[in-house]
Design an enzyme around this catalytic site. Structure first.
Site, PDB file in Angstrom:
ATOM      1  N   ARG A 168       0.868  -1.181   0.000  1.00 62.10           N
ATOM      2  CA  ARG A 168       0.000   0.000   0.000  1.00 62.10           C
ATOM      3  C   ARG A 168       0.903   1.228   0.000  1.00 62.10           C
ATOM      4  O   ARG A 168       1.641   1.458   0.951  1.00 62.10           O
ATOM      5  CB  ARG A 168      -0.894  -0.027   1.242  1.00 62.10           C
ATOM      6  CG  ARG A 168      -1.907   1.094   1.336  1.00 62.10           C
ATOM      7  CD  ARG A 168      -2.879   0.808   2.483  1.00 62.10           C
ATOM      8  NE  ARG A 168      -3.854   1.852   2.672  1.00 62.10           N
ATOM      9  CZ  ARG A 168      -3.683   2.903   3.475  1.00 62.10           C
ATOM     10  NH1 ARG A 168      -2.567   3.041   4.148  1.00 62.10           N
ATOM     11  NH2 ARG A 168      -4.629   3.812   3.590  1.00 62.10           N
TER      12      ARG A 168
ATOM     13  N   SER B 228     -12.837  -3.118  -0.116  1.00 63.87           N
ATOM     14  CA  SER B 228     -13.106  -2.525   1.202  1.00 63.87           C
ATOM     15  C   SER B 228     -14.558  -2.121   1.295  1.00 63.87           C
ATOM     16  O   SER B 228     -15.102  -1.529   0.355  1.00 63.87           O
ATOM     17  CB  SER B 228     -12.295  -1.243   1.401  1.00 63.87           C
ATOM     18  OG  SER B 228     -10.933  -1.522   1.517  1.00 63.87           O
TER      19      SER B 228
ATOM     20  N   LYS C 249      -4.787   5.355   9.075  1.00 67.85           N
ATOM     21  CA  LYS C 249      -5.553   5.891   7.936  1.00 67.85           C
ATOM     22  C   LYS C 249      -6.427   7.004   8.479  1.00 67.85           C
ATOM     23  O   LYS C 249      -7.173   6.805   9.442  1.00 67.85           O
ATOM     24  CB  LYS C 249      -6.400   4.765   7.332  1.00 67.85           C
ATOM     25  CG  LYS C 249      -7.191   5.144   6.089  1.00 67.85           C
ATOM     26  CD  LYS C 249      -7.794   3.873   5.477  1.00 67.85           C
ATOM     27  CE  LYS C 249      -9.008   4.101   4.631  1.00 67.85           C
ATOM     28  NZ  LYS C 249      -8.805   4.698   3.357  1.00 67.85           N
TER      29      LYS C 249
HETATM   30  N1  TZP Z   1      -8.183   0.597   6.008  1.00 61.66           N
HETATM   31  C1  TZP Z   1      -9.036   0.715   7.018  1.00 61.66           C
HETATM   32  S1  TZP Z   1      -8.260   1.027   8.477  1.00 61.66           S
HETATM   33  C2  TZP Z   1      -6.737   0.987   7.740  1.00 61.66           C
HETATM   34  C3  TZP Z   1      -6.884   0.745   6.382  1.00 61.66           C
HETATM   35  C4  TZP Z   1      -5.796   0.663   5.405  1.00 61.66           C
HETATM   36  C5  TZP Z   1      -5.455   1.211   8.460  1.00 61.66           C
HETATM   37  C6  TZP Z   1      -5.169   0.150   9.454  1.00 61.66           C
HETATM   38  O1  TZP Z   1      -3.935   0.373  10.072  1.00 61.66           O
HETATM   39  P1  TZP Z   1      -3.579  -0.184  11.498  1.00 61.66           P
HETATM   40  O2  TZP Z   1      -2.214   0.392  11.802  1.00 61.66           O
HETATM   41  O3  TZP Z   1      -3.506  -1.689  11.396  1.00 61.66           O
HETATM   42  O4  TZP Z   1      -4.630   0.301  12.461  1.00 61.66           O
END
Ligand code: TZP
Ligand code: MG
Length: 223
Positions: free
Chosen positions: A41, A110, A148
């Site tokens: 990503r 998603s 995010k």
């Molecule tokens: N999509 C929804 S939450 C997220 C993504 C890419 C980030 C999740 O990151 P983390 O550090 O595992 O909470």
């Protein structure tokens, strides 16, 4: 090689969280610990940077027998012959992505809300006979996350369990998932956990993946 599709511990990479460490090294360590699938990503990379990183990750993960998924960019996924692509609600529509990558690649989608999750289109209608849905739904954020910024409201475990009761789709829980709650996410009905910071920012990505996999197994009632 036919790689096993196992969503148990799904590593999603984030270079800024790696604190200057080499991303390929982190991926290799995570897989040694038990990560079962890896998504690259890259939100700020140019197409060329993304392509080059993805090529290197593909070489590594082919050797390790682990599927490589590309986030957002269908063109990059096709260019490096990745094992799959993951798209969200602001990316190309699922049916278009499936048409582009064909029936054999992994496509993850998603979903930000229950409504979205339950309205994943009937692809026999969209694509004709033989059309089919995503390989898995990324459900998140389950918990608060700093990784995010533009997330929708948190799902929480109850909504995840409610979705599990209403769909046969494979579900991968993401967002704030770590050692303290991974087991609960599986118990609520997820088929796997996707993590960014719990592995990328860990002092030992190998140990982090090992411990997360153990929690997933416990969540499934397996030792
Ligand atoms: N999509 C929804 S939450 C997220 C993504 C890419 C980030 C999740 O990151 P983390 O550090 O595992 O909470
Ligand atoms: Mg996206």
């Amino acid at each position: 090689m036919n790689k096993k599709r196992d969503y148990s511990v799904y590593l999603v990479t984030d270079r800024p969280l790696c604190a200057g460490r080499d991303l390929l090294q982190i991926i290799e360590e995570a897989v040694a610990g038990g990560a079962t699938i890896v998504q690259i990503r890259e939100k700020d990379a140019t197409a060329r940077e993304f392509y080059e990183l993805a090529c290197a990750a593909k070489d590594l993960l082919d050797r390790l027998g682990i599927p490589l998924i590309i986030n957002d960019r269908v063109d990059v996924a096709l260019a490096v012959n990745a094992d799959g692509v993951h798209v969200g609600q602001k990316d190309l529509p699922y049916a278009e992505v499936r048409k582009m990558v064909g029936p054999h690649k992994i496509v993850g989608l998603s979903v930000d809300s229950m409504e979205q999750a339950l309205s994943v289109p009937d692809l026999e209608v969209v694509l004709g006979e033989g059309g089919f849905g995503p390989d898995y739904l990324g459900v998140g954020p389950i918990f608060p996350t700093n990784t995010k910024k533009d997330t929708s409201e948190e799902w929480g475990l109850e909504n995840l369990a409610s979705l599990r009761a209403q769909t046969h789709q494979r579900l991968v829980g993401i967002g704030g998932v770590n050692l303290s709650n991974a087991r609960d996410v599986i118990r609520a009905g997820a088929d796997g956990i996707a993590v960014v910071s719990a592995i990328c920012a860990a002092e030992s990505p190998k140990k982090a993946a090992e411990e997360l996999l153990a929690e997933v197994m416990l969540g499934r009632g397996l030792e």
